[in-house]
Design a protein around this motif. Sequence first.
Motif, PDB file in Angstrom:
ATOM      1  N   ARG A   2      36.280  37.445 -29.450  1.00 58.12           N
ATOM      2  CA  ARG A   2      36.724  37.412 -28.055  1.00 58.12           C
ATOM      3  C   ARG A   2      37.284  38.771 -27.624  1.00 58.12           C
ATOM      4  O   ARG A   2      37.032  39.231 -26.521  1.00 58.12           O
ATOM      5  N   ARG A   3      38.021  39.408 -28.513  1.00 59.16           N
ATOM      6  CA  ARG A   3      38.571  40.734 -28.223  1.00 59.16           C
ATOM      7  C   ARG A   3      37.432  41.735 -28.024  1.00 59.16           C
ATOM      8  O   ARG A   3      37.495  42.605 -27.170  1.00 59.16           O
ATOM      9  N   TYR A   5      34.459  41.079 -26.801  1.00 53.43           N
ATOM     10  CA  TYR A   5      33.920  40.855 -25.453  1.00 53.43           C
ATOM     11  C   TYR A   5      34.824  41.474 -24.393  1.00 53.43           C
ATOM     12  O   TYR A   5      34.348  42.127 -23.467  1.00 53.43           O
ATOM     13  N   LEU A   6      36.120  41.238 -24.503  1.00 55.10           N
ATOM     14  CA  LEU A   6      37.046  41.753 -23.493  1.00 55.10           C
ATOM     15  C   LEU A   6      37.005  43.276 -23.424  1.00 55.10           C
ATOM     16  O   LEU A   6      36.904  43.859 -22.341  1.00 55.10           O
ATOM     17  N   TRP A   7      37.079  43.927 -24.566  1.00 54.96           N
ATOM     18  CA  TRP A   7      37.027  45.393 -24.594  1.00 54.96           C
ATOM     19  C   TRP A   7      35.656  45.898 -24.165  1.00 54.96           C
ATOM     20  O   TRP A   7      35.543  46.880 -23.431  1.00 54.96           O
ATOM     21  N   ALA A  10      35.235  45.418 -20.391  1.00 52.28           N
ATOM     22  CA  ALA A  10      36.129  46.350 -19.687  1.00 52.28           C
ATOM     23  C   ALA A  10      35.553  47.762 -19.731  1.00 52.28           C
ATOM     24  O   ALA A  10      35.565  48.485 -18.720  1.00 52.28           O
ATOM     25  N   ALA A  78      28.860  39.115 -16.023  1.00 48.40           N
ATOM     26  CA  ALA A  78      30.017  39.994 -16.193  1.00 48.40           C
ATOM     27  C   ALA A  78      29.646  41.453 -15.991  1.00 48.40           C
ATOM     28  O   ALA A  78      30.497  42.260 -15.606  1.00 48.40           O
TER      29      ALA A  78
END
Length: 127
Positions: A2-3, A5-7, A10, A78
């Motif tokens: 999940r981290r 994907y977030l990074w 972003a 996204a």
Amino acid sequence: MRRFYLWGFALLMAFDTLAQVSFKIAGAHAFPPQASLDWLARLFGQPWIYGALAGYIGAFFTWMGLLKHAPIGPAFAASHLEVVSVLILSAWLFGERFGGLQIAGAIAIVAGIVCLALGERDEPAAS
């Protein structure tokens, strides 16, 4: 994961936003557009055109890395978050105004991404 994907998203949004904003600034300094070597020299004499190229190259490699791991539906949605970030930065940096339709569109983009991400999370894994 999940981290990651977030990074990753972003970073993708940052590269895409850099490219769009840089093109806007470079284009503003290259007016009037002409089919001449002088115009090309004026365009490529702007440092912002290189920011745009760097943004697109960074976005390409970030996108390729994300596609190895992220589900395509939420990933594709996204990847369009830069529309929202460019809208906000355009208001801040260039004094552009946006109205109700732009705000509704930005909310729809974010809501769509959230719905796709939640749907992907709730779907059972294929065996």
